[in-house]
Design an enzyme around this catalytic site. Structure first.
Site, short mmCIF file in Angstrom:
data_model
loop_
_atom_site.label_atom_id
_atom_site.label_comp_id
_atom_site.label_asym_id
_atom_site.label_seq_id
_atom_site.Cartn_x
_atom_site.Cartn_y
_atom_site.Cartn_z
N GLY A 90 -4.75 -0.70 -45.42
CA GLY A 90 -4.31 -1.29 -46.88
C GLY A 90 -5.78 -1.38 -47.43
O GLY A 90 -6.33 -0.59 -47.71
N SER A 123 -7.25 3.57 -40.96
CA SER A 123 -7.71 3.55 -42.39
C SER A 123 -8.73 2.43 -42.64
O SER A 123 -9.69 2.43 -42.10
CB SER A 123 -6.50 3.57 -43.41
OG SER A 123 -6.94 3.71 -44.61
N ALA A 124 -8.48 1.26 -43.42
CA ALA A 124 -9.31 0.14 -43.36
C ALA A 124 -9.61 -0.33 -42.19
O ALA A 124 -10.91 -1.07 -42.16
CB ALA A 124 -8.60 -0.97 -44.45
N HIS A 161 -9.07 9.18 -44.78
CA HIS A 161 -8.38 10.08 -45.70
C HIS A 161 -9.49 10.93 -46.28
O HIS A 161 -9.37 11.26 -47.35
CB HIS A 161 -7.91 9.15 -46.72
CG HIS A 161 -7.13 8.20 -46.20
ND1 HIS A 161 -5.85 8.17 -46.09
CD2 HIS A 161 -7.23 6.68 -45.99
CE1 HIS A 161 -5.21 7.06 -45.68
NE2 HIS A 161 -6.08 6.04 -45.84
N GLU A 196 -7.05 13.14 -42.73
CA GLU A 196 -5.60 12.34 -42.58
C GLU A 196 -5.28 13.14 -41.10
O GLU A 196 -4.94 14.48 -41.08
CB GLU A 196 -4.64 12.42 -43.33
CG GLU A 196 -5.17 11.35 -44.56
CD GLU A 196 -4.13 11.37 -45.74
OE1 GLU A 196 -3.30 12.13 -45.87
OE2 GLU A 196 -4.41 10.45 -46.48
#
Lengths: 247, 247
Positions: A90, A123-124, A161, A196
Protein backbone atom coordinates in the site's frame (compact mmCIF):
# COMPACT_ATOMS: atom_id res chain seq x y z
CA UNK A 1 20.45 -21.25 9.29
CA UNK A 2 16.68 -21.00 9.58
CA UNK A 3 15.12 -18.34 7.43
CA UNK A 4 12.67 -16.23 9.38
CA UNK A 5 12.45 -13.08 7.27
CA UNK A 6 10.72 -13.19 3.89
CA UNK A 7 10.46 -10.05 1.76
CA UNK A 8 8.45 -10.00 -1.45
CA UNK A 9 8.78 -7.28 -4.06
CA UNK A 10 5.01 -7.21 -4.52
CA UNK A 11 1.88 -9.22 -3.79
CA UNK A 12 0.63 -8.90 -7.37
CA UNK A 13 2.44 -10.01 -10.51
CA UNK A 14 1.00 -9.61 -14.01
CA UNK A 15 -1.24 -12.55 -14.92
CA UNK A 16 -1.49 -13.95 -11.37
CA UNK A 17 -3.95 -13.54 -8.49
CA UNK A 18 -3.07 -11.94 -5.16
CA UNK A 19 0.15 -13.60 -3.80
CA UNK A 20 -0.32 -16.51 -6.27
CA UNK A 21 2.92 -15.95 -8.22
CA UNK A 22 4.98 -16.66 -5.09
CA UNK A 23 2.63 -19.26 -3.59
CA UNK A 24 5.10 -22.15 -3.48
CA UNK A 25 7.76 -19.97 -1.81
CA UNK A 26 5.17 -18.76 0.73
CA UNK A 27 4.06 -22.30 1.39
CA UNK A 28 7.58 -23.52 1.94
CA UNK A 29 8.41 -20.55 4.25
CA UNK A 30 5.41 -21.31 6.46
CA UNK A 31 6.01 -25.06 6.48
CA UNK A 32 8.49 -24.69 9.33
CA UNK A 33 6.95 -21.62 10.94
CA UNK A 34 3.24 -22.48 10.90
CA UNK A 35 0.46 -20.11 11.92
CA UNK A 36 -1.49 -18.16 12.87
CA UNK A 37 -0.32 -14.94 11.22
CA UNK A 38 -1.03 -11.42 12.46
CA UNK A 39 -1.53 -9.18 9.43
CA UNK A 40 -0.74 -5.44 9.38
CA UNK A 41 -3.03 -3.61 6.92
CA UNK A 42 -1.85 -0.06 7.81
CA UNK A 43 -0.43 0.69 4.35
CA UNK A 44 -4.06 0.79 3.17
CA UNK A 45 -6.67 3.41 4.07
CA UNK A 46 -8.36 2.86 7.46
CA UNK A 47 -11.70 2.00 5.79
CA UNK A 48 -9.98 -0.87 4.00
CA UNK A 49 -8.24 -2.53 6.95
CA UNK A 50 -10.96 -5.17 7.39
CA UNK A 51 -11.45 -6.00 3.71
CA UNK A 52 -7.68 -6.08 3.14
CA UNK A 53 -7.25 -8.50 6.05
CA UNK A 54 -10.05 -10.71 4.66
CA UNK A 55 -8.30 -10.84 1.27
CA UNK A 56 -5.06 -11.96 2.91
CA UNK A 57 -6.95 -14.48 5.06
CA UNK A 58 -8.61 -15.97 1.96
CA UNK A 59 -5.19 -16.56 0.38
CA UNK A 60 -3.68 -18.13 3.50
CA UNK A 61 -6.77 -20.32 4.04
CA UNK A 62 -5.72 -22.17 0.86
CA UNK A 63 -2.52 -23.26 2.62
CA UNK A 64 -4.25 -23.92 5.93
CA UNK A 65 -3.01 -20.92 7.91
CA UNK A 66 -5.25 -18.59 9.93
CA UNK A 67 -4.83 -14.78 9.69
CA UNK A 68 -6.02 -12.00 11.96
CA UNK A 69 -5.71 -8.21 11.49
CA UNK A 70 -3.34 -6.55 13.97
CA UNK A 71 -5.92 -3.78 14.48
CA UNK A 72 -8.24 -6.38 16.08
CA UNK A 73 -5.64 -8.00 18.37
CA UNK A 74 -4.84 -6.97 21.96
CA UNK A 75 -1.37 -5.50 22.01
CA UNK A 76 0.03 -7.95 24.58
CA UNK A 77 -1.05 -10.92 22.47
CA UNK A 78 0.61 -9.82 19.21
CA UNK A 79 3.96 -11.39 20.04
CA UNK A 80 2.70 -14.34 22.08
CA UNK A 81 -0.23 -15.79 20.12
CA UNK A 82 1.09 -15.47 16.54
CA UNK A 83 3.92 -17.26 14.79
CA UNK A 84 4.47 -14.58 12.15
CA UNK A 85 3.74 -10.96 11.38
CA UNK A 86 2.92 -10.05 7.75
CA UNK A 87 3.01 -6.39 6.72
CA UNK A 88 1.22 -5.87 3.42
CA UNK A 89 1.64 -3.37 0.61
CA UNK A 90 0.00 0.00 0.00
CA UNK A 91 1.45 3.39 0.89
CA UNK A 92 4.77 3.20 2.79
CA UNK A 93 4.44 6.69 4.36
CA UNK A 94 0.98 5.91 5.74
CA UNK A 95 2.23 2.56 7.06
CA UNK A 96 5.26 4.06 8.82
CA UNK A 97 3.15 6.89 10.26
CA UNK A 98 0.67 4.42 11.79
CA UNK A 99 3.43 2.18 13.20
CA UNK A 100 5.06 5.27 14.75
CA UNK A 101 1.73 6.44 16.27
CA UNK A 102 1.26 2.99 17.83
CA UNK A 103 4.93 2.79 18.94
CA UNK A 104 5.18 -0.64 17.32
CA UNK A 105 8.52 -0.42 15.48
CA UNK A 106 10.78 -1.31 18.43
CA UNK A 107 8.50 -4.14 19.57
CA UNK A 108 8.27 -5.73 16.13
CA UNK A 109 12.01 -5.45 15.60
CA UNK A 110 12.82 -7.00 18.97
CA UNK A 111 10.32 -9.85 18.50
CA UNK A 112 11.72 -10.76 15.07
CA UNK A 113 15.36 -10.55 16.19
CA UNK A 114 14.59 -12.68 19.28
CA UNK A 115 12.94 -15.31 17.10
CA UNK A 116 9.53 -14.87 18.78
CA UNK A 117 7.85 -14.15 15.41
CA UNK A 118 8.80 -14.58 11.78
CA UNK A 119 8.43 -11.60 9.42
CA UNK A 120 6.85 -11.48 6.01
CA UNK A 121 6.63 -8.26 4.05
CA UNK A 122 5.35 -7.32 0.65
CA UNK A 123 6.04 -4.05 -1.19
CA UNK A 124 5.54 -1.34 1.53
CA UNK A 125 5.96 -4.13 4.09
CA UNK A 126 9.29 -4.98 2.48
CA UNK A 127 10.40 -1.34 2.64
CA UNK A 128 9.44 -1.43 6.32
CA UNK A 129 11.85 -4.31 7.01
CA UNK A 130 14.83 -2.30 5.76
CA UNK A 131 16.99 0.47 7.21
CA UNK A 132 14.63 3.24 6.11
CA UNK A 133 11.77 4.01 3.75
CA UNK A 134 14.12 6.24 1.71
CA UNK A 135 13.94 3.96 -1.34
CA UNK A 136 10.15 3.56 -1.54
CA UNK A 137 8.38 4.40 -4.80
CA UNK A 138 5.33 5.78 -2.99
CA UNK A 139 3.90 9.26 -2.84
CA UNK A 140 4.50 11.03 0.51
CA UNK A 141 0.78 11.41 1.31
CA UNK A 142 1.33 11.52 5.10
CA UNK A 143 4.26 12.97 7.10
CA UNK A 144 5.89 10.44 9.44
CA UNK A 145 6.68 12.66 12.46
CA UNK A 146 9.50 10.49 13.79
CA UNK A 147 11.66 10.24 10.68
CA UNK A 148 12.08 7.79 7.82
CA UNK A 149 13.85 5.04 9.82
CA UNK A 150 12.19 1.63 9.55
CA UNK A 151 12.66 -1.79 11.24
CA UNK A 152 16.26 -2.29 10.08
CA UNK A 153 15.94 -6.10 9.97
CA UNK A 154 17.52 -5.92 6.53
CA UNK A 155 20.23 -3.37 7.31
CA UNK A 156 20.45 -2.06 3.74
CA UNK A 157 17.77 -0.63 1.44
CA UNK A 158 15.36 -2.39 -0.88
CA UNK A 159 13.61 -0.82 -3.84
CA UNK A 160 10.55 -3.03 -4.41
CA UNK A 161 8.77 -3.15 -7.80
CA UNK A 162 12.20 -2.46 -9.29
CA UNK A 163 11.95 -1.59 -12.97
CA UNK A 164 14.89 -1.64 -15.37
CA UNK A 165 15.32 1.61 -17.34
CA UNK A 166 13.34 1.73 -20.60
CA UNK A 167 15.63 3.23 -23.24
CA UNK A 168 12.65 3.93 -25.55
CA UNK A 169 10.63 6.07 -23.13
CA UNK A 170 9.79 9.67 -24.03
CA UNK A 171 8.93 10.53 -20.44
CA UNK A 172 11.47 12.80 -18.75
CA UNK A 173 10.71 11.92 -15.13
CA UNK A 174 13.68 10.21 -13.44
CA UNK A 175 14.19 6.49 -14.15
CA UNK A 176 14.40 4.16 -11.17
CA UNK A 177 18.18 3.97 -11.61
CA UNK A 178 18.42 7.77 -11.54
CA UNK A 179 16.35 7.87 -8.34
CA UNK A 180 18.62 5.31 -6.69
CA UNK A 181 21.68 7.29 -7.87
CA UNK A 182 20.13 10.39 -6.20
CA UNK A 183 19.74 8.35 -3.01
CA UNK A 184 23.45 7.53 -3.22
CA UNK A 185 24.36 11.20 -3.56
CA UNK A 186 23.03 11.59 0.00
CA UNK A 187 23.49 8.08 1.53
CA UNK A 188 26.01 5.23 1.24
CA UNK A 189 23.83 2.18 2.06
CA UNK A 190 23.60 -0.46 -0.72
CA UNK A 191 20.19 -0.77 -2.39
CA UNK A 192 18.72 -4.03 -3.71
CA UNK A 193 16.36 -3.37 -6.63
CA UNK A 194 13.90 -6.28 -6.30
CA UNK A 195 11.92 -6.96 -9.49
CA UNK A 196 8.22 -7.85 -9.22
CA UNK A 197 7.94 -11.60 -8.58
CA UNK A 198 11.24 -11.85 -6.70
CA UNK A 199 11.82 -12.13 -2.98
CA UNK A 200 14.54 -12.12 -0.34
CA UNK A 201 14.89 -14.75 2.38
CA UNK A 202 17.19 -14.34 5.36
CA UNK A 203 17.65 -15.13 9.02
CA UNK A 204 17.29 -12.69 11.94
CA UNK A 205 21.11 -12.51 12.04
CA UNK A 206 21.32 -10.63 8.73
CA UNK A 207 22.90 -7.59 10.39
CA UNK A 208 25.89 -9.70 11.48
CA UNK A 209 26.23 -12.19 8.58
CA UNK A 210 24.70 -10.17 5.73
CA UNK A 211 23.76 -13.54 4.24
CA UNK A 212 20.73 -13.63 2.01
CA UNK A 213 18.93 -15.68 -0.61
CA UNK A 214 17.11 -14.16 -3.56
CA UNK A 215 14.39 -16.27 -5.13
CA UNK A 216 11.95 -15.81 -8.00
CA UNK A 217 12.71 -15.78 -11.69
CA UNK A 218 12.93 -11.97 -12.30
CA UNK A 219 15.81 -11.50 -9.86
CA UNK A 220 17.34 -8.37 -8.41
CA UNK A 221 20.02 -5.75 -9.01
CA UNK A 222 22.51 -4.38 -6.48
CA UNK A 223 23.35 -0.66 -6.38
CA UNK A 224 26.13 0.86 -4.28
CA UNK A 225 27.76 4.31 -4.47
CA UNK A 226 30.59 4.50 -6.99
CA UNK A 227 29.91 0.98 -8.32
CA UNK A 228 28.31 -0.18 -11.54
CA UNK A 229 24.96 -1.82 -10.67
CA UNK A 230 25.09 -5.61 -11.09
CA UNK A 231 22.72 -8.60 -11.09
CA UNK A 232 22.48 -10.26 -7.69
CA UNK A 233 23.08 -14.03 -7.46
CA UNK A 234 19.80 -15.95 -7.67
CA UNK A 235 18.60 -19.11 -5.93
CA UNK A 236 21.76 -19.44 -3.86
CA UNK A 237 22.85 -18.08 -0.48
CA UNK A 238 25.39 -15.27 -0.61
CA UNK A 239 26.85 -12.52 1.53
CA UNK A 240 26.32 -8.90 0.58
CA UNK A 241 28.86 -6.64 2.26
CA UNK A 242 27.98 -3.17 3.63
CA UNK A 243 29.98 -1.84 0.63
CA UNK A 244 27.66 -3.64 -1.80
CA UNK A 245 30.07 -6.43 -2.77
CA UNK A 246 29.08 -10.07 -3.17
CA UNK A 247 31.52 -12.41 -1.41
CA UNK B 1 -4.12 40.80 -13.51
CA UNK B 2 -0.35 40.56 -13.83
CA UNK B 3 1.00 37.03 -13.73
CA UNK B 4 3.96 36.71 -11.40
CA UNK B 5 4.01 32.97 -10.71
CA UNK B 6 5.04 30.56 -13.44
CA UNK B 7 5.13 26.82 -12.78
CA UNK B 8 6.46 24.37 -15.36
CA UNK B 9 5.85 20.64 -15.21
CA UNK B 10 9.45 19.98 -16.24
CA UNK B 11 12.48 21.67 -17.73
CA UNK B 12 13.03 18.86 -20.21
CA UNK B 13 10.57 17.61 -22.81
CA UNK B 14 11.31 14.77 -25.22
CA UNK B 15 13.07 16.07 -28.35
CA UNK B 16 13.92 19.51 -26.91
CA UNK B 17 16.92 21.02 -25.12
CA UNK B 18 16.84 22.28 -21.55
CA UNK B 19 13.83 24.66 -21.13
CA UNK B 20 13.56 24.99 -24.95
CA UNK B 21 10.06 23.48 -25.27
CA UNK B 22 8.61 26.34 -23.20
CA UNK B 23 10.98 29.04 -24.44
CA UNK B 24 8.36 31.39 -25.87
CA UNK B 25 6.25 31.21 -22.69
CA UNK B 26 9.37 31.89 -20.60
CA UNK B 27 10.32 34.81 -22.81
CA UNK B 28 6.87 36.35 -22.60
CA UNK B 29 6.74 35.90 -18.78
CA UNK B 30 10.06 37.73 -18.37
CA UNK B 31 9.19 40.48 -20.86
CA UNK B 32 7.34 42.40 -18.13
CA UNK B 33 9.40 41.21 -15.20
CA UNK B 34 12.94 41.48 -16.55
CA UNK B 35 16.05 40.27 -14.73
CA UNK B 36 18.32 39.40 -13.10
CA UNK B 37 17.10 36.04 -11.78
CA UNK B 38 18.33 34.34 -8.63
CA UNK B 39 18.41 30.57 -9.25
CA UNK B 40 17.95 27.95 -6.52
CA UNK B 41 19.86 24.74 -7.41
CA UNK B 42 19.15 22.92 -4.09
CA UNK B 43 17.15 20.09 -5.68
CA UNK B 44 20.48 18.90 -7.14
CA UNK B 45 23.42 17.45 -5.21
CA UNK B 46 25.67 20.07 -3.59
CA UNK B 47 28.56 19.25 -5.99
CA UNK B 48 26.29 20.20 -8.89
CA UNK B 49 25.03 23.57 -7.65
CA UNK B 50 27.55 25.55 -9.71
CA UNK B 51 27.23 23.55 -12.94
CA UNK B 52 23.43 23.50 -12.65
CA UNK B 53 23.40 27.29 -12.22
CA UNK B 54 25.67 27.67 -15.27
CA UNK B 55 23.30 25.55 -17.37
CA UNK B 56 20.36 27.76 -16.37
CA UNK B 57 22.42 30.90 -17.01
CA UNK B 58 23.31 29.67 -20.52
CA UNK B 59 19.63 29.26 -21.35
CA UNK B 60 18.62 32.67 -19.99
CA UNK B 61 21.55 34.36 -21.75
CA UNK B 62 19.76 33.55 -25.02
CA UNK B 63 16.89 35.81 -23.93
CA UNK B 64 19.17 38.46 -22.45
CA UNK B 65 18.60 37.78 -18.75
CA UNK B 66 21.37 37.34 -16.18
CA UNK B 67 21.24 34.50 -13.62
CA UNK B 68 23.06 34.01 -10.35
CA UNK B 69 22.97 31.01 -7.98
CA UNK B 70 21.29 31.74 -4.64
CA UNK B 71 24.13 29.91 -2.87
CA UNK B 72 26.50 32.70 -4.03
CA UNK B 73 24.26 35.66 -3.08
CA UNK B 74 24.26 37.49 0.28
CA UNK B 75 21.01 36.74 2.03
CA UNK B 76 19.94 40.39 2.38
CA UNK B 77 20.33 40.95 -1.36
CA UNK B 78 18.16 38.03 -2.52
CA UNK B 79 14.93 40.01 -2.37
CA UNK B 80 16.33 43.42 -3.27
CA UNK B 81 18.67 42.85 -6.21
CA UNK B 82 16.72 40.22 -8.19
CA UNK B 83 13.47 40.49 -10.10
CA UNK B 84 12.64 36.81 -9.95
CA UNK B 85 13.49 33.61 -8.11
CA UNK B 86 13.67 30.39 -10.13
CA UNK B 87 13.67 27.07 -8.28
CA UNK B 88 14.81 24.26 -10.57
CA UNK B 89 14.06 20.53 -10.67
CA UNK B 90 15.82 17.59 -9.07
CA UNK B 91 14.85 15.89 -5.83
CA UNK B 92 11.98 17.61 -3.98
CA UNK B 93 12.87 16.21 -0.53
CA UNK B 94 16.47 17.44 -0.80
CA UNK B 95 15.23 20.85 -1.98
CA UNK B 96 12.75 21.25 0.88
CA UNK B 97 15.32 20.07 3.43
CA UNK B 98 17.83 22.69 2.27
CA UNK B 99 15.23 25.50 2.22
CA UNK B 100 14.20 24.51 5.77
CA UNK B 101 17.83 24.47 6.98
CA UNK B 102 18.30 27.97 5.55
CA UNK B 103 14.92 29.20 6.91
CA UNK B 104 14.09 30.52 3.46
CA UNK B 105 10.48 29.36 3.00
CA UNK B 106 8.77 32.22 4.85
CA UNK B 107 10.99 34.85 3.24
CA UNK B 108 10.42 33.58 -0.30
CA UNK B 109 6.68 33.30 0.26
CA UNK B 110 6.41 36.82 1.67
CA UNK B 111 8.53 38.35 -1.11
CA UNK B 112 6.44 36.71 -3.85
CA UNK B 113 3.10 37.63 -2.22
CA UNK B 114 4.29 41.23 -1.72
CA UNK B 115 5.28 41.47 -5.36
CA UNK B 116 8.96 42.03 -4.58
CA UNK B 117 9.99 39.05 -6.72
CA UNK B 118 8.32 36.90 -9.34
CA UNK B 119 8.47 33.12 -8.97
CA UNK B 120 9.38 30.52 -11.55
CA UNK B 121 9.46 26.82 -10.72
CA UNK B 122 10.13 23.68 -12.67
CA UNK B 123 9.37 20.14 -11.53
CA UNK B 124 10.59 20.04 -7.88
CA UNK B 125 10.47 23.86 -7.95
CA UNK B 126 6.82 23.62 -9.00
CA UNK B 127 6.06 21.21 -6.13
CA UNK B 128 7.72 23.76 -3.85
CA UNK B 129 5.26 26.49 -4.90
CA UNK B 130 2.26 24.42 -3.77
CA UNK B 131 0.66 23.63 -0.41
CA UNK B 132 2.97 20.70 0.28
CA UNK B 133 5.38 18.27 -1.37
CA UNK B 134 2.85 15.45 -0.77
CA UNK B 135 2.26 14.93 -4.51
CA UNK B 136 5.88 14.78 -5.66
CA UNK B 137 7.06 11.77 -7.67
CA UNK B 138 10.49 11.81 -6.07
CA UNK B 139 12.21 9.33 -3.83
CA UNK B 140 12.42 10.43 -0.16
CA UNK B 141 16.24 10.41 -0.07
CA UNK B 142 16.45 13.02 2.73
CA UNK B 143 14.11 13.61 5.71
CA UNK B 144 12.78 17.19 5.87
CA UNK B 145 12.77 17.76 9.65
CA UNK B 146 10.09 20.46 9.62
CA UNK B 147 7.36 18.64 7.73
CA UNK B 148 6.18 18.45 4.12
CA UNK B 149 4.61 21.96 3.92
CA UNK B 150 5.91 24.06 1.04
CA UNK B 151 5.51 27.70 -0.08
CA UNK B 152 1.71 27.54 -0.51
CA UNK B 153 1.71 30.16 -3.29
CA UNK B 154 -0.51 27.77 -5.25
CA UNK B 155 -2.80 26.71 -2.38
CA UNK B 156 -3.60 23.30 -3.90
CA UNK B 157 -1.32 20.48 -5.01
CA UNK B 158 0.44 19.90 -8.32
CA UNK B 159 1.70 16.59 -9.62
CA UNK B 160 4.40 17.52 -12.16
CA UNK B 161 5.47 15.10 -14.93
CA UNK B 162 1.87 13.87 -14.79
CA UNK B 163 1.48 10.63 -16.80
CA UNK B 164 -1.88 9.25 -17.93
CA UNK B 165 -2.42 5.60 -16.92
CA UNK B 166 -1.11 3.09 -19.50
CA UNK B 167 -3.76 0.37 -19.82
CA UNK B 168 -1.24 -1.98 -21.50
CA UNK B 169 1.36 -1.99 -18.74
CA UNK B 170 2.30 -5.25 -17.03
CA UNK B 171 3.92 -3.44 -14.11
CA UNK B 172 1.96 -3.68 -10.87
CA UNK B 173 3.34 -0.61 -9.12
CA UNK B 174 0.65 2.03 -8.57
CA UNK B 175 -0.31 4.23 -11.55
CA UNK B 176 -0.12 7.99 -11.08
CA UNK B 177 -3.92 8.13 -10.77
CA UNK B 178 -3.83 5.48 -8.02
CA UNK B 179 -1.17 7.47 -6.16
CA UNK B 180 -3.26 10.63 -6.34
CA UNK B 181 -6.33 8.65 -5.18
CA UNK B 182 -4.24 7.48 -2.18
CA UNK B 183 -3.38 11.12 -1.47
CA UNK B 184 -7.12 11.86 -1.45
CA UNK B 185 -7.78 9.09 1.05
CA UNK B 186 -5.75 11.18 3.50
CA UNK B 187 -6.20 14.77 2.23
CA UNK B 188 -8.95 16.81 0.54
CA UNK B 189 -6.90 19.37 -1.45
CA UNK B 190 -7.42 19.31 -5.25
CA UNK B 191 -4.45 18.10 -7.30
CA UNK B 192 -3.53 19.38 -10.76
CA UNK B 193 -1.74 16.69 -12.78
CA UNK B 194 0.49 18.79 -15.06
CA UNK B 195 1.74 16.90 -18.11
CA UNK B 196 5.34 17.43 -19.30
CA UNK B 197 5.42 20.52 -21.52
CA UNK B 198 2.56 22.27 -19.72
CA UNK B 199 2.71 25.13 -17.24
CA UNK B 200 0.55 27.17 -14.88
CA UNK B 201 0.54 30.97 -14.77
CA UNK B 202 -1.10 32.93 -11.97
CA UNK B 203 -0.90 36.10 -9.88
CA UNK B 204 0.22 36.35 -6.25
CA UNK B 205 -3.51 36.61 -5.33
CA UNK B 206 -4.18 32.98 -6.26
CA UNK B 207 -5.17 32.08 -2.69
CA UNK B 208 -8.04 34.60 -2.83
CA UNK B 209 -9.15 34.36 -6.48
CA UNK B 210 -8.03 30.82 -7.33
CA UNK B 211 -7.67 32.12 -10.89
CA UNK B 212 -5.16 30.38 -13.10
CA UNK B 213 -4.08 29.86 -16.67
CA UNK B 214 -2.75 26.57 -18.00
CA UNK B 215 -0.57 26.77 -21.10
CA UNK B 216 1.30 24.27 -23.25
CA UNK B 217 -0.15 21.72 -25.63
CA UNK B 218 -0.20 18.60 -23.37
CA UNK B 219 -2.51 20.21 -20.78
CA UNK B 220 -3.46 19.09 -17.30
CA UNK B 221 -5.97 17.03 -15.37
CA UNK B 222 -7.81 18.01 -12.18
CA UNK B 223 -8.30 15.49 -9.37
CA UNK B 224 -10.50 16.07 -6.30
CA UNK B 225 -11.85 13.62 -3.73
CA UNK B 226 -15.12 11.96 -4.77
CA UNK B 227 -14.97 13.50 -8.28
CA UNK B 228 -14.13 11.94 -11.61
CA UNK B 229 -10.81 13.45 -12.82
CA UNK B 230 -11.33 15.87 -15.71
CA UNK B 231 -9.26 17.83 -18.25
CA UNK B 232 -8.48 21.36 -17.10
CA UNK B 233 -9.34 24.27 -19.43
CA UNK B 234 -6.33 25.24 -21.56
CA UNK B 235 -5.07 28.59 -22.83
CA UNK B 236 -7.78 30.51 -20.99
CA UNK B 237 -8.08 32.00 -17.50
CA UNK B 238 -10.35 30.09 -15.14
CA UNK B 239 -11.14 29.74 -11.46
CA UNK B 240 -10.52 26.45 -9.70
CA UNK B 241 -12.49 26.21 -6.46
CA UNK B 242 -11.09 24.60 -3.29
CA UNK B 243 -13.51 21.72 -4.02
CA UNK B 244 -11.88 21.15 -7.41
CA UNK B 245 -14.65 22.66 -9.56
CA UNK B 246 -14.04 24.91 -12.55
CA UNK B 247 -16.28 27.98 -12.47
Amino acid sequence: MKKSIFLLSSSSVHGYGFLEYNKSAIQSFFEDIGGPIVFVPFAAAREEWDSYTEKVARFFATIGIAVRGLHTVDRERIFTDYKAIFIGGGNTFRLLHELQLRSLLQDIRAAVLDGRVAYMGSSAGTNMATKSICTTNDMPIVYPQQGFEALNLFTYQINPHYLDPEPETKHKGETRDQRIAEFHQENSTPVVGLREGSYILMGPDFGTTHKLFIGGQPGAKVFAPGKKPFEAPRETEFVLTPEGDVV
